[in-house]
Scaffold this motif. Structure first.
Motif, PDB file in Angstrom:
ATOM      1  N   SER A 178       0.945  -1.042  -0.045  1.00 16.52           N
ATOM      2  CA  SER A 178       0.014  -0.025  -0.225  1.00 16.52           C
ATOM      3  C   SER A 178       0.980   1.359   0.039  1.00 16.52           C
ATOM      4  CB  SER A 178      -0.739  -0.086   1.150  1.00 16.52           C
ATOM      5  OG  SER A 178      -0.240   0.297   2.369  1.00 16.52           O
ATOM      6  N   ARG A 179       0.292   2.218  -0.666  1.00 16.68           N
ATOM      7  CA  ARG A 179       1.256   3.616  -0.926  1.00 16.68           C
ATOM      8  C   ARG A 179       1.331   4.214   0.477  1.00 16.68           C
ATOM      9  NH1 ARG A 179       2.516   5.293  -5.723  1.00 16.68           N
ATOM     10  NH2 ARG A 179       1.553   4.474  -7.481  1.00 16.68           N
ATOM     11  N   ALA A 180       0.568   4.035   1.491  1.00 22.43           N
ATOM     12  CA  ALA A 180       0.419   4.510   2.891  1.00 22.43           C
ATOM     13  C   ALA A 180       1.609   3.978   3.502  1.00 22.43           C
ATOM     14  CB  ALA A 180      -0.859   4.358   3.445  1.00 22.43           C
ATOM     15  N   MET A 181       1.760   2.692   3.476  1.00 22.25           N
ATOM     16  CA  MET A 181       2.898   2.059   4.064  1.00 22.25           C
ATOM     17  C   MET A 181       4.196   2.384   3.503  1.00 22.25           C
ATOM     18  SD  MET A 181       0.951  -1.736   5.247  1.00 22.25           S
ATOM     19  CE  MET A 181       2.596  -2.241   6.381  1.00 22.25           C
ATOM     20  N   ASN A 227      10.578   7.606   1.146  1.00 21.43           N
ATOM     21  CA  ASN A 227      11.059   9.207   1.568  1.00 21.43           C
ATOM     22  C   ASN A 227      12.403   8.728   2.201  1.00 21.43           C
ATOM     23  OD1 ASN A 227       8.668  10.258   0.792  1.00 21.43           O
ATOM     24  ND2 ASN A 227       8.092  10.394   2.604  1.00 21.43           N
ATOM     25  N   SER A 228      12.877   7.619   3.019  1.00 21.35           N
ATOM     26  CA  SER A 228      13.877   7.571   3.537  1.00 21.35           C
ATOM     27  C   SER A 228      14.896   6.964   2.738  1.00 21.35           C
ATOM     28  CB  SER A 228      13.765   6.645   4.671  1.00 21.35           C
ATOM     29  OG  SER A 228      13.434   5.495   4.466  1.00 21.35           O
ATOM     30  N   GLY A 229      14.430   6.393   1.537  1.00 15.61           N
ATOM     31  CA  GLY A 229      15.202   5.816   0.412  1.00 15.61           C
ATOM     32  C   GLY A 229      15.320   4.368   0.848  1.00 15.61           C
ATOM     33  N   ARG A 230      14.589   3.487   1.616  1.00 18.40           N
ATOM     34  CA  ARG A 230      14.647   2.199   1.687  1.00 18.40           C
ATOM     35  C   ARG A 230      13.900   1.356   0.860  1.00 18.40           C
ATOM     36  NH1 ARG A 230      14.061   0.347   7.720  1.00 18.40           N
ATOM     37  NH2 ARG A 230      14.910  -1.656   6.722  1.00 18.40           N
ATOM     38  N   LEU A 231      12.916   1.958  -0.051  1.00 19.67           N
ATOM     39  CA  LEU A 231      11.967   1.421  -1.161  1.00 19.67           C
ATOM     40  C   LEU A 231      12.069   2.467  -2.199  1.00 19.67           C
ATOM     41  CD1 LEU A 231       9.053   0.103   0.725  1.00 19.67           C
ATOM     42  CD2 LEU A 231      10.943  -1.226  -0.096  1.00 19.67           C
ATOM     43  N   VAL A 232      11.929   1.593  -3.240  1.00 18.48           N
ATOM     44  CA  VAL A 232      11.974   2.351  -4.621  1.00 18.48           C
ATOM     45  C   VAL A 232      10.697   1.853  -5.486  1.00 18.48           C
ATOM     46  CG1 VAL A 232      13.075   2.889  -6.908  1.00 18.48           C
ATOM     47  CG2 VAL A 232      14.325   2.823  -4.724  1.00 18.48           C
TER      48      VAL A 232
END
Length: 308
Positions: free
Chosen positions: A241-244, A250-255
């Protein structure tokens, strides 16, 4: 004999299928509840329940009496709640079952407002992603993502917006897919359906194109927190989900990957039993939750009011 208390005891035993669990939920000694049922059967002159050491079943007379009791108790509750609705203050304990994500991202940040509006309500919030028997568990309403339970009344209160994500750890190792052909060479973190126990495929669409993929996986799970942890640790591409995903992006841990393809949104619904009168406390909670979801940037959908 208090007829209403006996009716309540009888319907609770039928609902939960156990004298011990019924007594616990009503905060009565088991012996007291047993005596209530026995006195009720004596008063009526019929056997309501078949009892063995292994199970409880309802007799034909008991089934007919159960349906009448449900309606009578609902009428009594409605008469009492007509007074509480007058001052807009439903009372009692409200048992809500939902998922950890919905509770933390939507409900908990606004609970102070809820209790300010309804100071006489106490909330029991349980976290469970699996289908449950509301009557046996003593739950008033559940909030669920995905398929509806046809045995319950459901109100859609929001929608879960999803996209595809992977960690930089994974993408550095395997590369970033740019199309469906490249995507097919990747691994996924797959989610297990709580209903079927099977891995859930991903529906994808772009313009008029629609397809469905089920990538191979090294790990699959039915827990949302574990699912996210696996994605963050680089075990594959995940549908999140975009919320999760937002704080991790934002922190760079997911793309985000495959951003030119969309995946179906999932309905978020409030559900409660069909054969139970809709109490004022359930009504105000569902309408409150629907309003919260409608304002949320990642869960928003036009709320449906629960009728009075």
């Amino acid at each position: 004999m208090d007829r209403l208390v006996s009716m309540q005891a009888f319907t609770r035993v039928v609902d939960v299928g156990s004298f011990a669990r019924a007594a616990e939920s009503l905060d009565l000694p088991k012996a007291t509840l047993t005596r209530l049922i026995q006195n009720l059967e004596t008063h009526l002159g019929v056997k309501l329940l078949h009892r063995t050491t292994r199970r409880i079943s309802v007799t034909t007379d008991g089934a007919a009496y159960y349906e009448r009791c449900v309606r009578i108790l609902a009428d009594v509750e409605e008469a009492e709640q007509s007074l509480t609705r007058h001052n807009n203050s439903p009372r009692g304990t409200l048992c809500v079952d939902t998922t950890s994500g919905l509770a933390q991202m939507v409900l908990l940040p606004h609970l102070h407002d809820f209790f300010k509006a309804y100071p006489d309500l106490k909330l029991e919030l349980t976290i469970n992603g699996k289908p449950i028997d509301l009557l046996k568990e003593g739950v008033d309403v559940v909030l669920r993502v995905g398929a509806l339970d046809e045995s319950m009344v459901a109100r859609r209160i929001g929608q879960l917006k999803l996209a595809f994500y992977a960690s930089p750890i994974y993408l550095r190792r395997v590369g970033t897919p740019q199309n469906l052909t490249e995507l097919a060479q990747h691994k996924a973190v797959n989610f297990l359906s709580n209903r079927t126990g099977r891995e859930m495929p991903w529906p994808l669409s772009r313009g008029g194109e629609r397809t469905e993929v089920l990538l191979p996986s090294a790990i699959s799970t039915n827990d949302a927190d574990v699912y996210m942890a696996c994605a963050l640790e680089g075990h594959g591409i995940a549908r999140i989900s975009r919320a999760m995903a937002e704080p991790y992006v934002n922190s760079g841990r997911l793309v985000e990957v495959m951003s030119d393809w969309q995946t179906d949104e999932l309905p978020i619904s409030a559900m409660y039993p069909q054969n139970r009168h809709l109490s004022a406390k359930v009504r105000v909670f569902v309408n409150w939750a629907a309003e919260l979801f409608s304002r949320h940037p990642h869960f928003g959908a036009a709320p449906q009011a629960v009728a009075a």
